[in-house]
Design a protein around this motif. Structure first.
Motif, PDB file in Angstrom:
ATOM      1  N   ARG A 189       0.782  -1.330  -0.061  1.00 27.30           N
ATOM      2  CA  ARG A 189      -0.006  -0.048   0.046  1.00 27.30           C
ATOM      3  C   ARG A 189       0.771   1.220  -0.042  1.00 27.30           C
ATOM      4  NH1 ARG A 189      -4.418   1.489   4.785  1.00 27.30           N
ATOM      5  NH2 ARG A 189      -2.333   2.473   5.518  1.00 27.30           N
ATOM      6  N   GLU A 190       1.498   1.564   1.175  1.00 27.39           N
ATOM      7  CA  GLU A 190       2.363   2.651   1.198  1.00 27.39           C
ATOM      8  C   GLU A 190       3.429   2.871  -0.063  1.00 27.39           C
ATOM      9  OE1 GLU A 190       0.935   1.354   3.836  1.00 27.39           O
ATOM     10  OE2 GLU A 190       0.666   2.695   5.311  1.00 27.39           O
ATOM     11  N   HIS A 191       3.995   1.732   0.006  1.00 29.25           N
ATOM     12  CA  HIS A 191       5.090   1.565  -1.059  1.00 29.25           C
ATOM     13  C   HIS A 191       4.963   1.051  -2.368  1.00 29.25           C
ATOM     14  CE1 HIS A 191       8.316   0.863   2.572  1.00 29.25           C
ATOM     15  NE2 HIS A 191       7.224   2.330   2.720  1.00 29.25           N
ATOM     16  N   GLU A 218      13.239  -0.806 -17.128  1.00 29.70           N
ATOM     17  CA  GLU A 218      13.225  -0.105 -15.837  1.00 29.70           C
ATOM     18  C   GLU A 218      14.123  -0.484 -15.048  1.00 29.70           C
ATOM     19  OE1 GLU A 218      11.416   2.102 -14.196  1.00 29.70           O
ATOM     20  OE2 GLU A 218       9.624   2.420 -15.470  1.00 29.70           O
ATOM     21  N   VAL A 243      14.266 -10.028  -4.744  1.00 30.48           N
ATOM     22  CA  VAL A 243      13.838  -8.990  -5.347  1.00 30.48           C
ATOM     23  C   VAL A 243      14.760  -8.639  -6.815  1.00 30.48           C
ATOM     24  CG1 VAL A 243      12.850  -7.662  -3.688  1.00 30.48           C
ATOM     25  CG2 VAL A 243      15.347  -7.355  -3.922  1.00 30.48           C
ATOM     26  N   LEU A 256       7.059  -7.418  -4.099  1.00 32.24           N
ATOM     27  CA  LEU A 256       7.483  -7.560  -2.798  1.00 32.24           C
ATOM     28  C   LEU A 256       6.912  -8.613  -1.884  1.00 32.24           C
ATOM     29  CD1 LEU A 256       6.347  -3.735  -2.471  1.00 32.24           C
ATOM     30  CD2 LEU A 256       8.669  -4.663  -2.251  1.00 32.24           C
ATOM     31  N   ALA A 290       9.343   6.643   3.621  1.00 32.95           N
ATOM     32  CA  ALA A 290       8.723   5.979   2.518  1.00 32.95           C
ATOM     33  C   ALA A 290       7.240   5.804   2.681  1.00 32.95           C
ATOM     34  CB  ALA A 290       9.521   4.762   2.088  1.00 32.95           C
ATOM     35  N   GLY A 292       3.973   7.602   0.722  1.00 28.53           N
ATOM     36  CA  GLY A 292       2.765   6.863   0.290  1.00 28.53           C
ATOM     37  C   GLY A 292       1.424   7.361   0.956  1.00 28.53           C
ATOM     38  N   LYS A 294       5.316  -4.794  -9.107  1.00 26.62           N
ATOM     39  CA  LYS A 294       6.077  -4.458  -8.138  1.00 26.62           C
ATOM     40  C   LYS A 294       5.686  -5.250  -6.921  1.00 26.62           C
ATOM     41  CE  LYS A 294       7.718  -0.836  -5.028  1.00 26.62           C
ATOM     42  NZ  LYS A 294       8.084   0.488  -4.902  1.00 26.62           N
ATOM     43  N   TRP A 309      -0.211   3.191  -3.546  1.00 29.23           N
ATOM     44  CA  TRP A 309      -0.450   4.951  -3.211  1.00 29.23           C
ATOM     45  C   TRP A 309       0.795   5.803  -4.106  1.00 29.23           C
ATOM     46  CZ3 TRP A 309      -1.768   4.941   2.781  1.00 29.23           C
ATOM     47  CH2 TRP A 309      -3.100   4.621   2.930  1.00 29.23           C
ATOM     48  N   VAL A 310       1.694   4.746  -4.548  1.00 31.56           N
ATOM     49  CA  VAL A 310       2.772   5.779  -4.979  1.00 31.56           C
ATOM     50  C   VAL A 310       2.965   5.542  -6.587  1.00 31.56           C
ATOM     51  CG1 VAL A 310       4.079   6.252  -2.955  1.00 31.56           C
ATOM     52  CG2 VAL A 310       4.367   4.288  -4.297  1.00 31.56           C
ATOM     53  N   HIS A 311       2.287   4.432  -7.061  1.00 32.85           N
ATOM     54  CA  HIS A 311       2.383   3.953  -8.499  1.00 32.85           C
ATOM     55  C   HIS A 311       1.113   3.877  -9.044  1.00 32.85           C
ATOM     56  CE1 HIS A 311       6.424   3.362  -7.200  1.00 32.85           C
ATOM     57  NE2 HIS A 311       6.213   2.207  -6.783  1.00 32.85           N
ATOM     58  N   ARG A 355       0.604  10.290  -0.995  1.00 35.22           N
ATOM     59  CA  ARG A 355       0.570  10.042  -2.492  1.00 35.22           C
ATOM     60  C   ARG A 355       1.498  10.714  -3.277  1.00 35.22           C
ATOM     61  NH1 ARG A 355      -2.964   7.958   0.790  1.00 35.22           N
ATOM     62  NH2 ARG A 355      -5.068   7.353   0.293  1.00 35.22           N
ATOM     63  N   LEU A 356       2.569  10.574  -2.860  1.00 37.37           N
ATOM     64  CA  LEU A 356       3.847  11.275  -3.752  1.00 37.37           C
ATOM     65  C   LEU A 356       4.256  10.104  -4.703  1.00 37.37           C
ATOM     66  CD1 LEU A 356       5.842  13.077  -0.862  1.00 37.37           C
ATOM     67  CD2 LEU A 356       4.116  13.879  -2.530  1.00 37.37           C
ATOM     68  N   GLN A 357       3.958  10.463  -5.925  1.00 39.31           N
ATOM     69  CA  GLN A 357       4.505   9.549  -7.028  1.00 39.31           C
ATOM     70  C   GLN A 357       5.881   9.311  -7.268  1.00 39.31           C
ATOM     71  OE1 GLN A 357       2.011   9.760 -10.392  1.00 39.31           O
ATOM     72  NE2 GLN A 357       0.038   9.958  -8.996  1.00 39.31           N
ATOM     73  N   TYR A 358       6.547   8.082  -7.555  1.00 45.49           N
ATOM     74  CA  TYR A 358       7.921   8.089  -8.125  1.00 45.49           C
ATOM     75  C   TYR A 358       7.754   6.735  -8.699  1.00 45.49           C
ATOM     76  CZ  TYR A 358       8.097   5.134  -3.647  1.00 45.49           C
ATOM     77  OH  TYR A 358       7.601   4.391  -2.639  1.00 45.49           O
ATOM     78  N   PRO A 359       8.922   6.434  -9.554  1.00 45.29           N
ATOM     79  CA  PRO A 359       9.122   5.205 -10.492  1.00 45.29           C
ATOM     80  C   PRO A 359       9.105   4.009  -9.632  1.00 45.29           C
ATOM     81  CG  PRO A 359      10.857   6.874 -10.970  1.00 45.29           C
ATOM     82  CD  PRO A 359      10.257   7.404  -9.858  1.00 45.29           C
ATOM     83  N   PRO A 360       8.305   3.063 -10.079  1.00 44.83           N
ATOM     84  CA  PRO A 360       8.322   1.827  -9.507  1.00 44.83           C
ATOM     85  C   PRO A 360       9.503   1.061  -9.495  1.00 44.83           C
ATOM     86  CG  PRO A 360       7.148   1.701 -11.539  1.00 44.83           C
ATOM     87  CD  PRO A 360       7.770   2.992 -11.446  1.00 44.83           C
ATOM     88  N   ILE A 392      12.074   0.702  -7.098  1.00 46.32           N
ATOM     89  CA  ILE A 392      12.758   0.351  -5.934  1.00 46.32           C
ATOM     90  C   ILE A 392      12.177  -0.449  -5.114  1.00 46.32           C
ATOM     91  CG2 ILE A 392      11.660   2.355  -4.396  1.00 46.32           C
ATOM     92  CD1 ILE A 392      14.705   2.623  -3.465  1.00 46.32           C
ATOM     93  N   ARG A 393      13.001  -1.364  -4.662  1.00 46.07           N
ATOM     94  CA  ARG A 393      12.088  -2.517  -3.560  1.00 46.07           C
ATOM     95  C   ARG A 393      12.963  -2.261  -2.224  1.00 46.07           C
ATOM     96  NH1 ARG A 393      10.099  -2.500  -7.617  1.00 46.07           N
ATOM     97  NH2 ARG A 393       9.900  -3.981  -9.239  1.00 46.07           N
TER      98      ARG A 393
END
Ligand SMILES: Cc1cc2nc3c(=O)[nH]c(=O)nc-3n(C[C@H](O)[C@H](O)[C@H](O)COP(=O)(O)OP(=O)(O)OC[C@H]3O[C@@H](n4cnc5c(N)ncnc54)[C@H](O)[C@@H]3O)c2cc1C
Ligand SMILES: Cc1cc2nc3c(=O)[nH]c(=O)nc-3n(C[C@H](O)[C@H](O)[C@H](O)COP(=O)(O)OP(=O)(O)OC[C@H]3O[C@@H](n4cnc5c(N)ncnc54)[C@H](O)[C@@H]3O)c2cc1C
Ligand code: SF4
Ligand code: SF4
Ligand code: SF4
Ligand code: SF4
Ligand code: SF4
Ligand code: SF4
Ligand code: SF4
Ligand code: SF4
Lengths: 659, 289, 160, 190
Positions: free
Chosen positions: A98-100, C26, A657, A118, C42, C46, A114, A103-105, C49-54, C56-57
């Motif tokens: 959710r947060e990672h 990517e 990952v 995860l 991080a 979320g 992704k 909500w961000v993608h 709701r700040l968007q960034y490229p997917p 990172i893990r």
């Protein structure tokens, strides 16, 4: 073969809106060891948790992954869920989709990819999870307070009132600290003794408080809940059990010595109590000055003592006691201004410090409360106050502001005005700092009603000219040098740490800052705790503080200590470091790394080639370890591992990952 | 003990007594002084406040010459000492400065030799015991205010004595049998060239110093700088004329003069006859003539 | 400490959804985030709701001081295009001193990687606090851009 | 009194503050305006701006006012301020730097001091050493006070304290070259 169950949460549309949760669950089924995967609308809800519990039973799961929100939010929830299903709660991992992720993608395809990654990561880690146990230890329900100033007294009273035994260790012959030396207290100008001495008496009469005055902490062993403390009771040369405090001895003693309590402005005897209301009100012999100890003659006190309490043969005594919590409240010292050559290197008798002034103005002080200058006992007409001496001065003193001196200087000027009609006070200042309730108003009154002339500028030179002290400053508000012919100068010396603060900190294993004040665990959120579990701070030993702040902090420290002592058992986290003894070489590099001093050496006996041999290895104290993992990286042999975050677990995540 | 001797412009003119007495004292203490050949003026404060680099280069040329001979420099004048010390420290602490200075002076100064003040050489290094043992004419308890001036003890942290309450000269006075009075103006500035360039401003500084010295009962003032000496000695007459109620007759000595006298030299030989303020009565009072 | 990766399905296989056109490359960044600061930062990104490229893990660790340089090397060997180690600001460490070790350790690490021919932009250590959601966003975005420009990591990838 | 436009002053003064820092090693921004320098300065009473005010004016960007001040010329370079500054700043060095800048900018507010310094240095440049008699006479003539200090001259002559002819050192050409070079190099350096 593990049996992992994966539960993917929709969080309403929070996750399901941008992540294809069904596909995530489907993909999860293909991961090794995963025997069951499903998705559900609200995993954390009652029915959601029931889904997990049912699946555990039905599919005989031994590991669980929930893909939902941040573990910072619901990890405890799901751990409890596992526990109630009869599983070890640490056989569980979360994937934060959710947060990672959701909500961000916003791109559903990429987000889903992704999310799957995860979950794979969590599934790879959970396989390596081992059941962990929280350890628990019993607690010694007693507190030790080091330093019996106002802060220490308050801590002791609060803890004692909560029903726990407290010992105050005070290195002077009496408790009371600096506040006992002070005459009146800002901002209300009530008499210090009137509010302090009742507290001292309360402490001495409290059934739960034991006062060990003229004593010091020598050694600290053990850890939170179970400290073993060795205390040195210095030889008083007076048998406390026999002495009644009648005072005959110090009346008769012929040896006069400068009184430390009176800042050298008055005298005391070689056998003495520092001041009349001392607690305990029983004397000690100052062996350095006593004639008997110097050359074997005298012994008058012993002759006159009606109870035979004087004992020249007495020795220091070492006692060792167990305590569950420690509060440090050792207070402060005044900065020594003898480094200021421009102010006369401390050699002008009429240039005095704030504490000298407190003694001069005190009705039971050496001048019976008359402000007389030390050199010729004249009553000064012009008094100059110099603030920030040693404070805010990197060149000679300390960089910090001492916080109390603006206020006590205002107090002093007020008292000069009240006690010496027709007198005039000048106060050199750089800023006037009065951040307390009623403080600014107090300062304003000093300047307006008590006619203290405030001059903004630092004094550059003080020198003797005849029987006057010439004070040179700049009035920086008009930009002109000014000169004052003063009769007496009072310096507001910085509050500095006790000179033995560093030693005590090392004994206790707590940290201290560049100025030797003890360091709190967090400057805003854990202001009375230290990094060493079970050791708390109160009063001016942590930084310059006035009485209201010291007392407030004392209350806070007491409540922390009470919180600790109230527990029957102390649970420590299961996420702790673990030593693989078979591989540890005993180099002890890890020991120096641990910020909590949780690692120590121990000797193990093992059979090598049929012979028993002894060997040193590292041992982690599970109650002290906070689970930071720093040691694991320091160990070159890699034989330290952090349970819950082992090398194997993290590497499994990395591999998962990186596919 | 051998030093390269840097008298500076003053010791060859207005401060001639300082030169004479320094040579005498050096002889008594077994300190060999070899004047730096063809030395130049250090530029004083005019130099460095006009051109920073020049202010470093002028003293550096002299240091470079001394370095060739492998000798540390002794500079009796406080101002010269301060300028040389500044130059020495600057060259020692920065390669860039060293190179720039070398370019200007057209000479290499590596910072291998340094500068000492005469007070350092004659009192600190020689030692009070030696001074006491050489004393044949005790100063008889003459009350003397030791005046160091501002530059001798600065910059802080580099000097050889305490910046606010130096004691080297006081200790010397005591060793010679005088009474060093404790007074607060030991390091107050006398104005350097201000009494010449800006008379009114300069005279006030001199006035303050003399007044305080008198108020603590000093019968004489002892200095270690030709500029201080000139200001305190030559300006008394001026002050008496220009300032109401001023009536100064305070003998001023170089510390080397007192040493020479106590070591048995005739005052005149040490240059003591050349002062503006009469010294004979105070010397007579203590049988030092 | 070895892991049998054979058993794991390749992510490429599972991600290729039937209708999706071949996606542009990517980068894949492995991030080690301390639980108290950067992981929380991080989370905040979320929540905001700040968007960034997917790309990172994030792997959660208690403290950036827990990150063993070995983990970083392994990530690169397994084909990560970038590695980010992030924790509390110096002086703010939850465990008081952990991140000081990190700082020293990763300076050395950076030099080692450079020595091995790795572009230093692929490995970054950053301080991101729990309130710095935007900083987390910017860091990931920037790093992704940088690595995109560099192309995939072939240098240390295990020869397969 | 005109209000100072701080917006433009601060912008303009920024570079100058940096220049002063380079020349003197002192970061005037660190001055917290305590006034201890001014309080101990022996000539502050005669200055138009106290040393502290000079620091302040630099902070605010009042460059020209500072360069035109008398203070920077009156400063006796005694270093009392530097010795006592609680922030370990060295106002004396700032004064030095400012005087050099003022001279470059053509502001020599204190004629007498400037003249004295100039005569002093001219004497050094041409002889290698200071010719005190020449200096004093030259200075007094230049400042139209031919008889100032004249009263002391005869006795000084008699005592050998004043020489009538300058002592010229052999290396005076080298010294003169030092003047020229230093001037050129400092000009380029800044
Ligand atoms: C001149 C002056 C005037 C002041 N006036 C006021 C005022 O009007 N109002 C106000 O609010 N505040 C005032 N203050 C501040 C006030 O003094 C402090 O806030 C207060 O004393 C702090 O209390 P404390 O218990 O922390 O420290 P302390 O009073 O210093 O007590 C510490 C105690 O610990 C003991 N101790 C130290 N080391 C050890 C050791 N190693 N082992 C055992 N015992 C040890 C000491 O002997 C002492 O008894 C004034 C301070 C000064 C200097
Ligand atoms: C601009 C600004 C910047 C600041 N920056 C800092 C900083 O950088 N560092 C710092 O240490 N401090 C800072 N502070 C101070 C800090 O905000 C306060 O110290 C802190 O918020 C005080 O916490 P509190 O819990 O006492 O009060 P509050 O934060 O005011 O919380 C009180 C709570 O009680 C509730 N409440 C009020 N009345 C009732 C009622 N009758 N019934 C039920 N609930 C009620 C309120 O809704 C509120 O939630 C700043 C303050 C300001 C104004
Ligand atoms: S577990 Fe987390 S993600 Fe799922 S419903 Fe609850 S809050 Fe939302
Ligand atoms: S005389 Fe004896 S009983 Fe009385 S106070 Fe002294 S020691 Fe105690
Ligand atoms: S023995 Fe010591 S303490 Fe007792 S009376 Fe004599 S001097 Fe005083
Ligand atoms: S409280 Fe006031 S006097 Fe004390 S250091 Fe701070 S500003 Fe200076
Ligand atoms: S660093 Fe490793 S090998 Fe050394 S003592 Fe600690 S655990 Fe043992
Ligand atoms: S994990 Fe951290 S707290 Fe625990 S023993 Fe290791 S270094 Fe100490
Ligand atoms: S003494 Fe230092 S800090 Fe104070 S005003 Fe002067 S320069 Fe500034
Ligand atoms: S160096 Fe200049 S500014 Fe500093 S105290 Fe001396 S005369 Fe004043």
């Amino acid at each position: 073969m593990r049996r992992v169950g994966v539960f993917v949460c929709h969080c309403g549309s929070n996750i399901a809106g941008t992540v294809d949760v069904e596909r995530v669950a489907k993909e999860a089924c293909k991961f090794p060891n995963v025997v069951f995967a499903t998705d559900y609308k609200y995993m954390c809800s009652e029915p959601g948790q029931q889904v997990i519990k049912d699946a555990i039973k039905e599919h005989n799961l031994d590991r669980v992954v929930v893909a939902s929100c941040s573990p910072r939010m619901h990890e405890p929830t799901f751990r409890r869920c596992l526990e109630s299903a009869g599983m070890n709660p640490y056989l569980f991992e979360m994937a934060n989709i959710r947060e990672h992720c959701s909500w961000v993608h916003p791109d559903k395809e990429k987000g889903t990819v992704k999310a799957i990654d995860l979950v794979r990561k969590a599934a790879a880690k959970v396989v390596k999870d081992e059941p962990l146990q929280k350890s628990s230890i019993g607690i010694t329900k007693r507190a030790l307070v080091i330093g019996g100033g106002i802060a220490g007294i308050q801590v002791a009273l609060d803890i004692a009132d909560a029903g726990f035994p407290v010992t105050i260790v005070e290195k002077e012959p009496t408790i009371g600290g600096r506040m006992a030396q002070i005459d009146k207290t800002f901002p209300t100008l009530d008499c210090s003794a009137c509010i302090l001495t009742p507290k001292m008496v309360d402490a001495s009469q409290h059934p739960n408080i034991e006062i060990l005055s003229y004593s010091e902490v020598e050694k600290v062993e053990g850890y939170v809940g179970n400290f073993n403390i060795t205390i040195r009771k210095k030889a008083r040369s007076v048998d406390m059990s026999k002495c009644t405090g009648c005072g005959t001895c110090w009346e008769k003693c012929p040896t006069k010595v400068d009184s430390e309590f009176d800042m050298g402005l008055g005298k005391r005897k070689a056998i003495y109590t520092p001041f009349p209301q001392a607690v305990p009100n029983k004397p000690v012999i100052d062996r350095i000055h006593c004639t008997k100890f110097k050359n074997g003659k005298c012994g008058i006190c012993q002759k006159f003592c009606p109870t035979g309490a004087v004992d020249f043969e007495q020795q220091d005594e070492l006692i060792t006691e167990k305590y569950g919590a420690i509060v440090v409240s050792t207070g402060f010292n005044q900065f020594d201004h003898s480094v200021y050559g421009e102010y006369g290197y401390g050699k002008y008798p009429d240039v005095i410090t704030g504490l000298h002034f407190e003694r001069l103005i005190n009705a039971s002080g050496p001048t019976m409360g008359k402000i007389k200058r030390p050199s010729d006992h004249k009553i000064p007409e012009t008094v100059v106050f110099v603030k920030c001496v040693g404070s805010r001065d990197e060149a000679k003193g300390k960089s910090y502001c001492s916080r109390t001196c603006c206020m006590y200087t205002a107090k002093h000027a007020t008292l000069v005005h009240e006690k010496i009609p027709g007198s005039k006070s000048y106060i050199f200042y750089m800023d006037v700092r009065t951040p307390g309730k009623g403080y600014e108003e107090f300062y304003k009154r000093t300047a307006e009603e008590y006619e203290a002339q405030y001059i903004r500028g630092r004094v550059s030179k003080i020198y003797q000219k005849g029987d006057k002290l010439m004070v040179r400053g700049e009035d920086s508000l008009i930009g002109r040098p000014v000169e004052i012919e003063a009769d007496m100068v009072v310096l507001a010396n910085a509050m500095v740490a006790r000179e033995d603060a560093g030693d005590l900190a090392r004994t206790l294993g707590i940290s201290y800052d560049k100025d030797n004040f003890f360091t709190e665990a967090h400057p805003k959120l854990r202001p009375v705790e230290t990094h060493t579990a079970g050791v708390f701070l109160a009063g001016a030993c942590q930084g310059p503080k006035d009485i209201p702040d010291s007392v407030a902090q004392a209350g806070a420290a007491a409540s922390k200590a009470i919180g600790l002592l109230s527990k029957t058992q102390m649970e420590s986290d299961a996420i702790v470091s673990n030593v693989d003894e078979s591989r540890c070489s005993g180099c002890m590099i890890c020991k120096g790394i641990c910020p909590y001093k949780a690692i120590d050496a121990k000797i193990i006996t093992e059979r090598i080639g049929g012979k028993m041999a002894e060997r040193q290895v590292a041992e982690v104290n599970k109650s002290l370890c906070q689970g930071c993992g720093a040691c694991t990286v320091a160990c070159r042999a890699g034989c330290l591992n952090l349970l819950g975050f082992t090398n194997e677990q993290i590497l499994a995540e990395v591999e998962a990952v990186c596919l | 003990m051998k030093y390269a001797y840097y008298p500076g412009c003053s010791l060859h003119s207005t401060g001639i007594e300082y030169d004479m007495s320094s040579q005498l004292v050096a002889g008594k203490l077994g300190v060999e002084l070899k004047e730096i050949p063809d030395w130049n003026c250090c530029g004083a404060s005019a130099g460095h406040t006009t051109n920073h680099l020049l202010g470093l280069a002028l003293p550096a040329r002299n240091l470079a010459i001394a370095e060739k001979e492998g000798l540390d420099v002794m500079a009796p004048c406080a101002s010269c000492y301060n300028r040389m010390k500044t130059s020495e420290v600057a060259v020692k602490s920065s390669q860039e400065t060293k190179a720039r200075v070398a370019e200007v002076t057209e000479m290499e100064y590596e910072g291998k030799v340094g500068v000492k003040s005469a007070l350092e050489v004659f009192v600190k290094d020689a030692g009070l015991d030696t001074i006491k043992s050489l004393t044949v004419k005790n100063l008889g308890g003459m009350k003397i205010a030791a005046y160091y001036g501002c530059l001798l003890v600065r910059p802080v942290g580099i000097g050889f004595d305490d910046p606010e309450n130096p004691m080297t000269m006081d200790d010397m006075v005591t060793a010679l049998g005088g009474e060093a009075v404790d007074w607060p103006f030991k390091t107050e500035c006398c104005g350097a060239s201000l009494p010449t360039a800006r008379e009114k401003v300069g005279l006030k500084l001199v006035y303050d110093i003399l007044t305080i010295a008198q108020s603590v009962g000093a019968e004489a003032v002892v200095t270690a700088c030709p500029l201080c000496f000139m200001n305190l000695d030559m300006r008394q007459n001026d002050l008496n004329k220009k300032v109401d109620n001023a009536n100064f007759h305070l003998p001023i000595f170089y510390f080397t003069e007192l040493m020479a006298i106590a070591f048995g030299e005739k005052p005149a030989k040490a240059g003591v006859g050349k002062h503006f303020v009469d010294t004979s009565s105070v010397l007579a009072k203590y049988n030092l003539k | 400490m070895s892991l049998n990766t054979e058993a794991l399905p390749k992510s490429q296989e599972v991600t290729a959804s039937p209708e999706a056109a071949p996606q542009p490359w990517e980068p894949r960044i492995v991030g080690f985030a301390c639980n108290w600061c950067t992981y929380a930062g991080a989370d905040l990104a979320g929540l905001s709701r700040l968007q960034y490229p997917p790309s990172i893990r994030l792997i959660r660790v208690p403290c950036s001081g827990r990150v063993n340089p070995q983990f970083v090397i392994r990530a690169f060997q397994r084909g990560a295009d970038g590695v980010l180690v992030a924790g509390c600001h110096p002086g703010d460490c939850h465990y008081s001193t952990g991140n000081y070790f990190t700082r020293r350790r990763f300076l050395l690490m950076q030099r080692l990687l450079e020595y091995m021919g790795m572009d230093p932009r692929r490995f970054q250590a950053r301080w991101i606090s729990g309130s710095e959601g935007p900083k987390f966003q910017q860091t990931v975005t920037q790093m992704t851009e940088d690595i995109k420009a560099l192309g995939p990591n072939r240098k240390m990838r295990d020869v397969e | 009194m005109q209000p100072i436009n701080l917006t433009s002053a601060s912008a303009a003064g920024k570079d100058f503050v940096e220049k002063v820092r380079k020349a003197s090693g002192v970061d005037v921004k660190a001055c917290y305006q305590c006034g201890k320098c001014s309080a101990g300065c022996p000539v502050a009473f005669a200055m138009d701006y106290t040393p502290r005010q000079v620091m302040r004016m630099l902070q605010l960007g009042l460059t020209e006012e500072v360069l035109k001040s008398h203070s920077i010329w009156l400063c006796a370079q005694c270093e009392t301020c530097s010795a006592r500054c609680p922030r370990k700043l060295e106002p004396a060095k700032v004064m030095e730097a400012l005087r050099i800048e003022a001279k470059k900018a053509g502001f020599e507010t204190e004629d007498e001091i400037a003249t004295f310094n100039e005569k002093f240095l001219r004497s050094v440049a041409s002889n290698g050493r200071v010719f005190e008699a020449g200096l004093v006479i030259g200075f007094n003539l230049a400042t139209v006070r031919p008889f100032k200090d004249a009263g002391v001259a005869p006795s000084m002559l008699a005592n050998g304290k004043l020489k009538l002819l300058p002592h010229k050192i052999k290396g005076r050409d080298a010294v003169r070259r030092m003047f020229e070079k230093a001037e050129k190099m400092e000009g380029e350096h800044k």
